[in-house]
Scaffold this motif. Sequence first.
Motif, mmCIF file in Angstrom:
data_model
loop_
_atom_site.group_PDB
_atom_site.id
_atom_site.type_symbol
_atom_site.label_atom_id
_atom_site.label_comp_id
_atom_site.label_asym_id
_atom_site.label_seq_id
_atom_site.Cartn_x
_atom_site.Cartn_y
_atom_site.Cartn_z
ATOM 1 N N LYS A 288 0.824 -1.194 0.000
ATOM 2 C CA LYS A 288 0.000 0.000 0.000
ATOM 3 C C LYS A 288 0.868 1.258 0.000
ATOM 4 C CE LYS A 288 -4.019 -1.976 2.372
ATOM 5 N NZ LYS A 288 -4.904 -1.859 3.569
ATOM 6 N N LYS A 289 0.398 2.266 -0.700
ATOM 7 C CA LYS A 289 1.114 3.531 -0.758
ATOM 8 C C LYS A 289 0.283 4.616 -0.092
ATOM 9 C CE LYS A 289 3.579 2.525 -5.058
ATOM 10 N NZ LYS A 289 3.872 2.991 -6.442
ATOM 11 N N GLY A 290 0.985 5.615 0.430
ATOM 12 C CA GLY A 290 0.287 6.757 1.002
ATOM 13 C C GLY A 290 -0.366 7.594 -0.092
ATOM 14 N N LYS A 291 -1.268 8.454 0.323
ATOM 15 C CA LYS A 291 -2.010 9.276 -0.623
ATOM 16 C C LYS A 291 -1.889 10.733 -0.227
ATOM 17 C CE LYS A 291 -6.679 9.869 -2.553
ATOM 18 N NZ LYS A 291 -8.089 9.412 -2.475
ATOM 19 N N PHE A 292 -1.576 11.593 -1.177
ATOM 20 C CA PHE A 292 -1.453 13.017 -0.933
ATOM 21 C C PHE A 292 -2.701 13.736 -1.425
ATOM 22 C CE2 PHE A 292 -0.329 17.265 -2.461
ATOM 23 C CZ PHE A 292 0.197 17.825 -1.314
ATOM 24 N N GLN A 293 -3.223 14.657 -0.614
ATOM 25 C CA GLN A 293 -4.389 15.445 -0.993
ATOM 26 C C GLN A 293 -4.116 16.918 -0.737
ATOM 27 O OE1 GLN A 293 -7.664 13.818 1.301
ATOM 28 N NE2 GLN A 293 -8.114 12.284 -0.255
ATOM 29 N N LEU A 294 -4.753 17.759 -1.563
ATOM 30 C CA LEU A 294 -4.674 19.205 -1.389
ATOM 31 C C LEU A 294 -6.087 19.734 -1.228
ATOM 32 C CD1 LEU A 294 -2.540 21.511 -1.376
ATOM 33 C CD2 LEU A 294 -3.150 21.917 -3.760
ATOM 34 N N ASN A 295 -6.333 20.433 -0.121
ATOM 35 C CA ASN A 295 -7.677 20.890 0.226
ATOM 36 C C ASN A 295 -7.713 22.409 0.349
ATOM 37 O OD1 ASN A 295 -8.344 18.060 0.723
ATOM 38 N ND2 ASN A 295 -7.274 18.296 2.667
ATOM 39 N N ILE A 296 -8.720 23.038 -0.233
ATOM 40 C CA ILE A 296 -8.940 24.464 -0.030
ATOM 41 C C ILE A 296 -10.008 24.615 1.045
ATOM 42 C CG2 ILE A 296 -10.631 24.625 -1.929
ATOM 43 C CD1 ILE A 296 -9.463 27.502 -2.377
ATOM 44 N N ARG A 297 -9.786 25.582 2.016
ATOM 45 C CA ARG A 297 -10.587 25.589 3.232
ATOM 46 C C ARG A 297 -11.001 27.018 3.624
ATOM 47 N NH1 ARG A 297 -10.035 21.257 6.701
ATOM 48 N NH2 ARG A 297 -9.463 22.557 8.475
ATOM 49 N N PRO A 298 -12.119 27.497 3.078
ATOM 50 C CA PRO A 298 -12.669 28.771 3.542
ATOM 51 C C PRO A 298 -13.499 28.556 4.810
ATOM 52 C CG PRO A 298 -14.027 27.915 1.792
ATOM 53 C CD PRO A 298 -12.883 26.927 1.960
ATOM 54 N N GLY A 299 -13.803 29.665 5.508
ATOM 55 C CA GLY A 299 -14.632 29.537 6.694
ATOM 56 C C GLY A 299 -14.799 30.854 7.422
ATOM 57 N N ILE A 300 -15.419 30.772 8.587
ATOM 58 C CA ILE A 300 -15.599 31.945 9.442
ATOM 59 C C ILE A 300 -15.061 31.637 10.839
ATOM 60 C CG2 ILE A 300 -17.580 32.841 8.158
ATOM 61 C CD1 ILE A 300 -19.378 31.707 10.354
ATOM 62 N N ASN A 301 -14.711 32.700 11.556
ATOM 63 C CA ASN A 301 -14.188 32.580 12.909
ATOM 64 C C ASN A 301 -15.085 33.331 13.887
ATOM 65 O OD1 ASN A 301 -11.957 31.376 11.725
ATOM 66 N ND2 ASN A 301 -10.728 33.242 11.782
ATOM 67 N N LEU A 302 -15.194 32.788 15.088
ATOM 68 C CA LEU A 302 -15.698 33.536 16.236
ATOM 69 C C LEU A 302 -14.492 33.788 17.134
ATOM 70 C CD1 LEU A 302 -19.037 31.704 17.161
ATOM 71 C CD2 LEU A 302 -18.767 33.885 15.984
ATOM 72 N N THR A 303 -14.136 35.059 17.304
ATOM 73 C CA THR A 303 -12.899 35.405 18.002
ATOM 74 C C THR A 303 -13.206 36.266 19.208
ATOM 75 O OG1 THR A 303 -11.742 35.392 15.875
ATOM 76 C CG2 THR A 303 -10.608 36.407 17.728
ATOM 77 N N ASN B 273 -13.318 28.142 14.911
ATOM 78 C CA ASN B 273 -13.391 28.152 13.449
ATOM 79 C C ASN B 273 -14.484 27.219 12.945
ATOM 80 O OD1 ASN B 273 -9.909 27.796 13.808
ATOM 81 N ND2 ASN B 273 -10.890 29.739 13.364
ATOM 82 N N PHE B 274 -15.243 27.693 11.960
ATOM 83 C CA PHE B 274 -16.197 26.867 11.227
ATOM 84 C C PHE B 274 -15.687 26.798 9.789
ATOM 85 C CE2 PHE B 274 -18.439 28.736 14.763
ATOM 86 C CZ PHE B 274 -19.157 27.679 15.289
ATOM 87 N N ILE B 275 -15.215 25.626 9.379
ATOM 88 C CA ILE B 275 -14.437 25.495 8.154
ATOM 89 C C ILE B 275 -15.129 24.550 7.179
ATOM 90 C CG2 ILE B 275 -12.184 24.898 7.197
ATOM 91 C CD1 ILE B 275 -11.055 25.218 10.065
ATOM 92 N N LEU B 276 -15.223 24.972 5.913
ATOM 93 C CA LEU B 276 -15.632 24.105 4.819
ATOM 94 C C LEU B 276 -14.383 23.714 4.041
ATOM 95 C CD1 LEU B 276 -18.804 25.968 3.548
ATOM 96 C CD2 LEU B 276 -18.713 24.009 5.102
ATOM 97 N N SER B 277 -14.403 22.531 3.462
ATOM 98 C CA SER B 277 -13.210 22.048 2.759
ATOM 99 C C SER B 277 -13.613 21.335 1.474
ATOM 100 C CB SER B 277 -12.429 21.079 3.678
ATOM 101 O OG SER B 277 -11.295 20.568 3.006
ATOM 102 N N TYR B 278 -12.810 21.583 0.432
ATOM 103 C CA TYR B 278 -12.996 20.901 -0.844
ATOM 104 C C TYR B 278 -11.648 20.346 -1.290
ATOM 105 C CZ TYR B 278 -13.934 20.003 -5.753
ATOM 106 O OH TYR B 278 -14.050 19.410 -6.990
ATOM 107 N N THR B 279 -11.613 19.076 -1.612
ATOM 108 C CA THR B 279 -10.374 18.427 -2.039
ATOM 109 C C THR B 279 -10.160 18.649 -3.519
ATOM 110 O OG1 THR B 279 -10.587 16.729 -0.312
ATOM 111 C CG2 THR B 279 -9.132 16.232 -2.162
ATOM 112 N N LEU B 280 -9.082 19.355 -3.852
ATOM 113 C CA LEU B 280 -8.761 19.625 -5.255
ATOM 114 C C LEU B 280 -8.258 18.382 -5.962
ATOM 115 C CD1 LEU B 280 -7.004 23.081 -4.742
ATOM 116 C CD2 LEU B 280 -9.352 22.663 -5.468
ATOM 117 N N PHE B 281 -7.409 17.646 -5.286
ATOM 118 C CA PHE B 281 -6.925 16.357 -5.818
ATOM 119 C C PHE B 281 -6.345 15.518 -4.687
ATOM 120 C CE2 PHE B 281 -3.418 19.401 -6.412
ATOM 121 C CZ PHE B 281 -2.389 18.749 -5.756
#
Length: 203
Positions: free
Chosen positions: A20-35, A195-203
């Motif tokens: 088995k080989k490892g898998k690399f992913q790239l994710n873009i992650r916009p969101g909002i913060n309560l600070t 943080n409230f984060i949404l994420s989408y995997t580009l690849f």
Amino acid sequence: FRTYNSCKDPNYEQQFKKAKKGKFQLNIRPGINLTSLKSFIQNSPGYIFEFDTKISWRIGIESEFILPFNNKWSLLGEVSYQEYKNEYDNTGESNNPFAPASVQEIDYSYLDIAVGARYYLFLNDENKIFVNLAYVPNITINKKHGPLEISKAANFAAGIGYKYSDKYAAEIRYGFKRNILNRYIYHYSEYNTLNFILSYTLF
């Protein structure tokens, strides 16, 4: 083994099991913060500035390497831009001689650099939940806190989230308090984020 198996079975075919080989992913992650932010001078209980909790936005990009055993553990690294702008006005509360009436403004933007690990719990082939823990140093960009200058500071962050079809994810992450006035001896601050984060995997 090949010679023996060929003698026992004329139709024997040698087979290899691929590692088995490892898998690399790239994710873009916009969101909002309560600070939230509280700053004060040590040993001066009346000199406290408690800024209101405020909503702000964040954007990040995360690299994730899924380790090649069970696909349950991964290592992650994320760079995210975040900011916090607020104002504390105690001019109507001038009864306390230890806290002179003033308006304190904060203009703070920074890059968080999260490095940590994530664990997945599979519900079925399409759905899984995860938890992660990260160490988060940062780089300051805007760093004004009234007359004081904000310093770079590190903290830890813990999150829990849900991922669907290895593409879409949502996460709630709590950033433990950090002292953004650590360059000063007597000044201290407690800076917290949720943080409230949404994420989408580009690849």
